[in-house]
Scaffold this motif. Sequence first.
Motif, short mmCIF file in Angstrom:
data_model
loop_
_atom_site.label_atom_id
_atom_site.label_comp_id
_atom_site.label_asym_id
_atom_site.label_seq_id
_atom_site.Cartn_x
_atom_site.Cartn_y
_atom_site.Cartn_z
N GLU A 163 67.83 113.40 128.93
CA GLU A 163 68.74 112.87 127.90
C GLU A 163 70.18 113.05 128.38
O GLU A 163 70.60 114.18 128.68
CB GLU A 163 68.52 113.58 126.57
N LYS A 164 70.92 111.96 128.46
CA LYS A 164 72.30 111.98 128.94
C LYS A 164 73.18 111.15 128.00
O LYS A 164 72.71 110.23 127.33
CB LYS A 164 72.40 111.42 130.36
N THR A 165 74.48 111.50 128.01
CA THR A 165 75.48 110.79 127.20
C THR A 165 76.68 110.46 128.07
O THR A 165 77.18 111.33 128.80
CB THR A 165 75.91 111.63 125.99
N GLY A 182 86.99 103.43 122.83
CA GLY A 182 86.24 104.66 122.75
C GLY A 182 84.77 104.43 122.48
O GLY A 182 84.26 103.32 122.50
N GLY A 183 84.07 105.53 122.26
CA GLY A 183 82.64 105.46 122.01
C GLY A 183 81.85 106.07 123.13
O GLY A 183 82.40 106.62 124.10
N SER A 184 80.54 106.01 123.03
CA SER A 184 79.67 106.61 124.03
C SER A 184 78.35 105.85 124.07
O SER A 184 78.03 105.06 123.18
CB SER A 184 79.42 108.09 123.72
N VAL A 185 77.59 106.12 125.13
CA VAL A 185 76.26 105.56 125.31
C VAL A 185 75.30 106.72 125.52
O VAL A 185 75.50 107.55 126.41
CB VAL A 185 76.20 104.59 126.51
N LYS A 186 74.27 106.78 124.70
CA LYS A 186 73.26 107.83 124.81
C LYS A 186 71.98 107.22 125.37
O LYS A 186 71.52 106.18 124.89
CB LYS A 186 73.00 108.46 123.44
N LEU A 187 71.41 107.89 126.37
CA LEU A 187 70.23 107.35 127.05
C LEU A 187 69.16 108.42 127.17
O LEU A 187 69.45 109.56 127.55
CB LEU A 187 70.62 106.82 128.44
N ASN A 188 67.92 108.07 126.86
CA ASN A 188 66.75 108.93 127.03
C ASN A 188 65.81 108.28 128.03
O ASN A 188 65.32 107.17 127.79
CB ASN A 188 66.02 109.15 125.70
N LEU A 189 65.54 108.97 129.14
CA LEU A 189 64.63 108.48 130.18
C LEU A 189 63.31 109.25 130.08
O LEU A 189 63.31 110.48 130.00
CB LEU A 189 65.25 108.68 131.56
N TYR A 190 62.21 108.51 130.09
CA TYR A 190 60.88 109.13 129.99
C TYR A 190 60.01 108.61 131.13
O TYR A 190 59.84 107.40 131.33
CB TYR A 190 60.22 108.79 128.65
N ILE A 191 59.44 109.57 131.92
CA ILE A 191 58.51 109.26 133.00
C ILE A 191 57.23 110.03 132.72
O ILE A 191 57.28 111.25 132.50
CB ILE A 191 59.10 109.64 134.37
N PRO A 192 56.06 109.39 132.71
CA PRO A 192 54.84 110.06 132.24
C PRO A 192 54.43 111.30 133.01
O PRO A 192 53.86 112.22 132.43
CB PRO A 192 53.76 108.96 132.35
N PHE A 193 54.67 111.35 134.33
CA PHE A 193 54.18 112.47 135.12
C PHE A 193 55.30 112.99 136.02
O PHE A 193 56.29 112.31 136.27
CB PHE A 193 52.98 112.06 135.98
N GLY A 194 55.10 114.19 136.52
CA GLY A 194 56.08 114.81 137.41
C GLY A 194 55.77 114.65 138.88
O GLY A 194 56.54 115.11 139.72
N VAL A 233 68.03 103.40 124.72
CA VAL A 233 69.48 103.28 124.89
C VAL A 233 70.11 103.11 123.51
O VAL A 233 69.74 102.19 122.76
CB VAL A 233 69.84 102.09 125.80
N ASP A 234 71.04 104.00 123.20
CA ASP A 234 71.83 103.92 121.96
C ASP A 234 73.29 103.69 122.36
O ASP A 234 74.00 104.62 122.74
CB ASP A 234 71.68 105.20 121.15
N ASN A 235 73.72 102.42 122.30
CA ASN A 235 75.07 102.04 122.73
C ASN A 235 76.01 102.14 121.54
O ASN A 235 76.06 101.24 120.68
CB ASN A 235 75.06 100.62 123.31
N HIS A 246 77.02 96.41 122.60
CA HIS A 246 77.65 97.56 121.95
C HIS A 246 77.27 97.60 120.47
O HIS A 246 76.98 96.58 119.84
CB HIS A 246 79.17 97.51 122.12
N GLN A 247 77.24 98.84 119.96
CA GLN A 247 76.86 99.12 118.57
C GLN A 247 75.42 98.69 118.26
O GLN A 247 75.09 98.32 117.14
CB GLN A 247 77.83 98.41 117.61
N THR A 248 74.54 98.78 119.29
CA THR A 248 73.13 98.46 119.10
C THR A 248 72.26 99.50 119.79
O THR A 248 72.72 100.25 120.65
CB THR A 248 72.78 97.06 119.65
N LYS A 249 70.97 99.49 119.42
CA LYS A 249 69.97 100.34 120.05
C LYS A 249 68.86 99.45 120.60
O LYS A 249 68.54 98.41 120.02
CB LYS A 249 69.36 101.34 119.06
N ARG A 250 68.25 99.93 121.69
CA ARG A 250 67.17 99.14 122.28
C ARG A 250 66.27 100.03 123.13
O ARG A 250 66.75 100.96 123.78
CB ARG A 250 67.74 98.01 123.14
#
Length: 713
Positions: free
Chosen positions: A459-461, A471-483, A497-499, A543-547
């Motif tokens: 999870e990064k911002t 101004g503003g920020s972008v929040k991103l969550n990356l998911y990979i099933p295995f290591g 992605v939460d822009n 911007h101002q959307t999630k996907r």
Amino acid sequence: MRIICEFKPDLPRVRSGENLTGQIVLKTRAAESIKSIYITFIGRADVHFEETLVNRESDEKAPERLVSSATETYMTYRSEIFGKAKLPKGQNTFAFAIPLPSHCPTSISSKFGRVWYELSLVIERKWKTNRIYKTSIDVVQPYDLSSDPKSLVPIEHEAIRKLWRWPFRPGIIDLRLKVPSGGYSPGQKMNYTLDVHNKSKSIDVKSYTVTLVQESEYFANGYRRVSSRSVCSETKCELVKHLTKRTISASYEIPSVAPSSQMKTIIKVSYKLRMTVILTGWHLKWYIDVPITIGTSPLASSSDGSSKKMRKRVLYSGERITGKIVLKTTSAKTVTGIYILFVGLARVAFDDTRSAHTRDELRNERYVSTAVETYTRYQQNVADRGQLPDGTHTYTFSIPLPAHCPTSCLGKYGKVSYELSLVMNRLIMFKKVFRKPLAVLQPYDLNLYPEMLRPIEVEKTRKFCCWPFGGGSVKLNLYIPFGGYVPGQTINYSLHVDNMSQNVDVKAFMMTLVQTYTFKVENTRRVVHTYMRGERETKRVAHQTKRKLSGSYEVPTVQPSSQGPHIIHISYKLRLSVIFTGFHLKWNIETPITIGTIPLKQSGNRDQTKEFVPDAEKIAKSQVDRPALYTSTTLLFQSPEKIRKHFVDPHEESRNRPDDFMPIYTVYAYYAQPKASLKRRRGLTPSNDSTSETASEKDIIVDPDQSPKKPTD
């Protein structure tokens, strides 16, 4: 209300990676309202032992008693089998099917700990206490010795006992133990050979005893406790008199015991083969311990089959290299000796510039830093001094390859290489050397490491705050099933992605595999990065959307991650590059990942992978990566992508350097793209650069008069 509960599993013992199936029978005398009936299954390891510590610096002489305990949970499972209703009178039967993860270790119970699995039935009743019925389940983790390279290596152990103390006369007893392989399964007969050379002057070998010793290690709070017990012993009355030699051939049947541990857990089980030699007189017993592996499935191949398997283009660490060298000469030659030499080593060399200040000048001095790490060196004499006639000469060899040998690799500042040579020493003249480089692959089974089943979540911002951008920020969550993954496997990842920015859009993203070579010479190191980019995914997030987005990346043909500390270390990272609109720089998000040689066998959805609680129905419907099944994959060998600038050994002569040799690595065709796509992306032709696992290497033919490589004169 009286309830009788009976557990009826289909099998008395279940294997890890399979389903625990059976029935639960409830017998009731009267109907009763039930809130819920559910089954639970838990697999756990518990360790508990005491340590006595004495603080010498303290004035108190009383020892301190320290209690160490640890718990490790392998799986938890819960499933409701009867909802809120009235349980009818009589006999009620409920079926269950519980999938067990492959990493669950074998059930054991000993003095300081245990690994246990328990199936429970819980009946929740209205206004009454719950009723719980429990039963223990015996679990065995499969251990196929045919897939373990260390089990293929024969055991050869030599021990020497010196007899010199008064009043006994001095002397030496030399004993050599030879066992065909290093791994056996219960019920299998282990044939062994004892070569006894009794050089003592008055002491005889009266008998010996063969014992299988089980050694258990317990870990808790940074402390370790070891306990050993003898499982089964056999005594052989074989007399070897003083000043004599004798070869003893016998067999020992492996008793029914739990298999050796395969993973790092708080309870580790290993085995030793103990030879107890009994001497005449007042001498103490002579104990000789040799480690041995106990599995559940015996070695499938015989000696002939294993020799044929090892003549492949890729040799595995822990195996034995067998073959023959054919030498052709057109005239008689006088030689002082001919021998076969096999050397495996890592060599690192790079320049280092240092500045030296004086009163009058500034001097830059150039240093060459070098380091060598030898993994194996084997020499076998095949001919003595004499006349070598003209014609064809064939020399056979059998060379053990240690299990710790790392994978062959070639980088900018160093390489790991293995070379088979035939050396001919000539009288007065310089020696002739004929060389053949070999590719060695160190197996990396991802199934032996439970952490590989855990998904990667990042999870990064990213904040936009500088003029002239809004101004503003972008929040991103990356998911990979295995290591962990293997070459040829497709990594299916997802992005949330939460822009929240005011005027910046996410335009595209791209996944890249970053290979990091670290070359070490004492305290100096050089780091080289190689970037293997995937396809660009053009998916916009305004911007101002999630996907929620998804993408895939195919792991290219690369060498596996390093497994030990060496002067050449290889590691990998996945880099996600997010591209924005406007003048913003790329946003790089990196996470470490492991590249192995044997893929994972299990898969599950996101929640199950976290908690190690698989569900058979959800697994069948999930769309995450499915590691290859061993029965449906095709193992291929391919060369890696061309290295632009590779290491050139400065210690080798230029006319006899095998610089054109490229290592070969495994890739699973189950995951691979179509052949046309492979050829387009990597420049590989499957018919030329891909070789099936069954392909064998031809015999090495060395012709001094027509050798493509000029010998070292």
